[in-house]
Design a protein around this motif. Structure first.
Motif: not given
Length: 245
Positions: A116, A120, A123, A132, A183, A185, A215
């Motif tokens: 993850s 991060y 992106i 996404w 985007c 997320f 987000v």
């Protein structure tokens, strides 16, 4: 082709150098299936998570899966994480370019734990094709690693403290995204995750939102870091479908 792969899957294998990574490719049902970059948690192999990859493939996706070396933490050299992220960005850029030439037009991601955090840092301007994706746990990388007993001991033996480590990784913890307009997320977490607790995610949200991203946070039932990761992996097809809708 790996003996464990089914018909319709193609594996591209690499040796796993110290501080490096290895990848496998799992073809979707169609050459134009949306592609998902899937990065395993720290210390976890692709073979261990074939069950999760199968679930994502059955939902209609092409999967590029990655695993990373445990040296990224156990070598107690903070430069390894920086080099790993840089190398994986280059590889992902190359794989996305190749997949586009083969007819793939949509790219997302699913990263767990260390995976993850790597994503991060991939992106926005770094890899604009990733529109996404799912951060399956998240938070402060230095504090999270410091909660791993073995990795913390190795760093202490080499003279590292948590404040020094936070300073060494500050630019990775707070990357410059550029624009994230459009985007989408989601962070998956649990307040009972002892390595990357839910509250640790909050500081990461606002910089992404200021950059233009949508987000959200999905709380799952869990009793620790591992079960939080597994809960997110089990729900991966549903979470991905939610993002794409």
């Amino acid at each position: 082709m790996s003996a464990g792969l089914r018909v319709g899957q193609r594996a591209r294998r690499r040796d796993l150098p110290a501080g490096g990574f290895r990848s496998e490719e799992f073809r979707g049902a169609s050459r134009a299936s949306p592609a998902i970059i899937f990065i395993c948690p720290y210390g976890t192999s692709i073979s261990t998570l074939r069950w999760a990859i199968r679930r994502i493939r059955r939902a209609g996706y092409h999967v590029m899966a990655y695993e990373t070396s445990t040296a990224v933490f156990m070598a107690a050299d903070p430069a390894i994480l920086r080099d790993l992220i840089s190398a994986m960005r280059k590889d992902l850029e190359s794989q996305i370019s190749r997949l586009r030439s083969e007819g793939v037009t949509e790219f997302g991601f699913f990263g767990s734990s260390l995976g993850s955090f790597i994503l991060y840092n991939c992106i926005g301007d770094a890899l604009p094709a990733l529109r996404w994706g799912v951060f399956n746990t998240g938070g402060d990388i230095a504090q999270g690693m410091w909660r791993l007993d073995g990795a913390r001991r190795q760093h202490v033996l080499r003279g590292w403290s948590l404040p020094r480590l936070e300073a060494a990784w500050a630019d990775l913890q707070w990357p410059q995204f550029g624009r994230l307009d459009g985007c989408r997320f989601v962070f998956v977490s649990s307040p009972r995750d002892t390595i990357a607790p839910l509250d640790d995610i909050t500081p990461n949200l606002e910089p992404m939102r200021r950059a233009g991203a949508q987000v959200s946070v999905l709380e799952v039932r869990a009793i620790g870091h591992l079960t939080t990761i597994v809960a997110g992996l089990w729900q991966a097809p549903r979470i991905i479908a939610m993002l794409r809708s």
